[in-house]
Scaffold this active site. Structure first.
Site, mmCIF file in Angstrom:
data_model
loop_
_atom_site.group_PDB
_atom_site.id
_atom_site.type_symbol
_atom_site.label_atom_id
_atom_site.label_comp_id
_atom_site.label_asym_id
_atom_site.label_seq_id
_atom_site.Cartn_x
_atom_site.Cartn_y
_atom_site.Cartn_z
ATOM 1 N N TRP A 43 0.853 -1.192 0.000
ATOM 2 C CA TRP A 43 0.000 0.000 0.000
ATOM 3 C C TRP A 43 0.891 1.245 0.000
ATOM 4 O O TRP A 43 1.898 1.303 0.734
ATOM 5 C CB TRP A 43 -0.896 -0.034 1.239
ATOM 6 C CG TRP A 43 -1.781 1.137 1.413
ATOM 7 C CD1 TRP A 43 -2.625 1.669 0.480
ATOM 8 C CD2 TRP A 43 -1.924 1.938 2.583
ATOM 9 N NE1 TRP A 43 -3.296 2.739 1.007
ATOM 10 C CE2 TRP A 43 -2.882 2.924 2.296
ATOM 11 C CE3 TRP A 43 -1.351 1.913 3.856
ATOM 12 C CZ2 TRP A 43 -3.276 3.872 3.224
ATOM 13 C CZ3 TRP A 43 -1.738 2.855 4.778
ATOM 14 C CH2 TRP A 43 -2.695 3.823 4.464
ATOM 15 N N ASP A 87 -0.861 -5.956 9.093
ATOM 16 C CA ASP A 87 -1.800 -4.876 8.795
ATOM 17 C C ASP A 87 -3.090 -5.518 8.296
ATOM 18 O O ASP A 87 -3.116 -6.121 7.224
ATOM 19 C CB ASP A 87 -1.198 -3.958 7.707
ATOM 20 C CG ASP A 87 -2.089 -2.753 7.420
ATOM 21 O OD1 ASP A 87 -3.149 -2.618 8.067
ATOM 22 O OD2 ASP A 87 -1.719 -1.941 6.539
ATOM 23 N N LYS A 102 -13.191 -0.051 6.429
ATOM 24 C CA LYS A 102 -13.858 -0.791 5.349
ATOM 25 C C LYS A 102 -14.970 -1.672 5.897
ATOM 26 O O LYS A 102 -16.097 -1.635 5.415
ATOM 27 C CB LYS A 102 -12.848 -1.643 4.576
ATOM 28 C CG LYS A 102 -11.456 -1.059 4.476
ATOM 29 C CD LYS A 102 -11.334 0.048 3.469
ATOM 30 C CE LYS A 102 -10.010 0.773 3.663
ATOM 31 N NZ LYS A 102 -9.579 1.594 2.571
#
Ligand code: LMR
Length: 394
Positions: A130, A211, A246
């Protein structure tokens, strides 16, 4: 003084958001920023969230500070959601969890903690990873190293290469792994590979740093946490950054947790005190609203409402993956089966920067320059147009 600064290049994902907003074309398709969208292209507030908010509005007694570690009920509920109800590390009192402003805040809190333990510690991240990982770790004074993870040209995970590169990691280093739904490539480790990764961590002595920003978007809440639980079962020291952006749709509420697992409760307490000292010097204390929502949902009958909504989001993404692959196949493009096999919101189409640019300029289709697409930006109305355009540029 400030006039001495030169402009900093915009983050590629945020830059794309701006460009899309400015584009007047009505048929534009947003496959850029990683935000879940429904069939209408909206990111609505979840029903469970609305119901929780109504209760909070009714019952909230104070706007006084929540305290350095944030909402303790939220922290406990999140620890259980991530590690499982009765994980050994929880029973042994080796886990410490704090509320953070989103997953980014969690990464930053943990990175600052690592910086306090060892200045300039190395953190190995997947190639690719990311876009913001490197900036966060760099900002905390850590040295970012890379391990091979995904072959874009052949759309496949490079597990053997990953293990080979990680042989360089040693005690005092960290290895960041995406818990599920890898962002940006959508390719995850299977259970055997997680097991091998945990064994390697023990053998070489590095600290796994996980993560997990998409729990529930891959298969389901439990399955998506299995990999990190294997690591937590077997490694004495583990760092976990988790996001509620999310799976609870709480993007703008900036809600997440930083968790640390240490070998003993005493070491965990000391590490927690250092992490809180770092967050105190950074943002002092976290905001309240998002964590109150999640606490209310996870500790009440609203949990089943939320789980159903999460399942609906996951189901929609899985079916869009299939739909896009089938639409491409119907147009003679047979190389995209990986889209169906991968997990979560993202996959790489495997296009060049020039092809991505053509899609933007000629077709108003927006994706990150690496050809990462947000699957949730696809819908029944645009999938054929999208497939036509992809086939036209390849
Ligand atoms: C993404 O990867 O698009 C999201 O996680 C949003 C962000 O902050 O980059």
């Amino acid at each position: 003084m400030l006039e001495s600064l030169s402009p900093f290049p915009a983050d590629p994902i945020l830059k794309l958001m701006g460009e899309l907003k400015e584009d007047p074309r009505e048929n534009k398709i947003d496959l850029g920023v990683g935000v879940y969208r429904n069939e209408q292209g909206d990111t609505p507030v979840l029903k469970a969230v609305k119901l929780a908010e109504a209760r909070i509005l009714e019952n909230e007694q104070t706007k006084s500070y929540v305290g350095p570690a944030g909402n303790l009920g939220f922290n406990k509920a999140m620890s259980k959601l991530i590690l499982g109800e009765s994980h050994q590390t929880l029973i042994e009192n080796r886990v410490r969890t704090i509320q953070t402003p989103g997953g980014c805040g969690a990464l930053k809190a943990l990175a600052d903690l690592v910086g306090r333990a060892k200045k300039g510690a190395k953190v190995f991240v997947s190639q690719p990873t990311w876009a913001n990982h490197e900036a966060i770790f760099d900002g905390s004074g850590l040295e970012v190293k890379y391990y091979r993870y995904y072959d874009k040209a052949n759309s496949r995970l490079l597990f053997d290469e990953m293990m080979e590169d990680l042989n360089e990691a040693t005690s005092g280093d960290l290895v960041l792994v995406h818990g599920c739904c890898h962002n940006p490539c959508g390719a995850d480790l299977n259970q055997t590979q997680w097991q091998q990764f945990a064994e390697l961590a023990n053998q070489l002595g590095f600290t796994p740093f996980i993560d997990v920003a998409y729990q529930g978007f891959g298969a389901n809440l439990e399955a998506d946490a299995q990999g990190l639980r294997v690591v937590a079962d077997q490694c004495k020291e583990v760092l976990i950054a988790a996001s509620c952006s999310k799976n609870f749709g709480l993007y703008r509420e900036r809600t997440g947790v930083a968790m640390l697992i240490c070998d003993t409760p005493e070491h965990a307490d000391v590490a927690l005190s250092q992490m809180l000292a770092a967050t105190r010097a950074n943002y002092s204390m976290p905001p309240s609203h998002g964590a109150s929502i999640v606490e209310e949902i996870l500790n009440s009958e609203l949990k089943s409402v939320w789980v159903d909504e999460l399942e609906e989001m996951h189901g929609r993404i899985a079916s869009l993956r299939k739909q896009l692959n089938q639409a491409l196949k119907a147009r003679g493009a047979h190389q995209f089966d990986f889209i169906e096999q991968q997990n979560g919101m993202f996959s790489f189409l495997g296009l060049s920067e020039a092809q991505v640019e053509t899609l933007k300029k000629d077709y108003a289709i927006y994706m990150v320059g690496s050809s990462r697409i947000n699957i949730a930006g696809i819908n029944d109305a645009n999938v054929d147009y999208l497939a036509d355009a992809i086939v036209a540029v390849i």
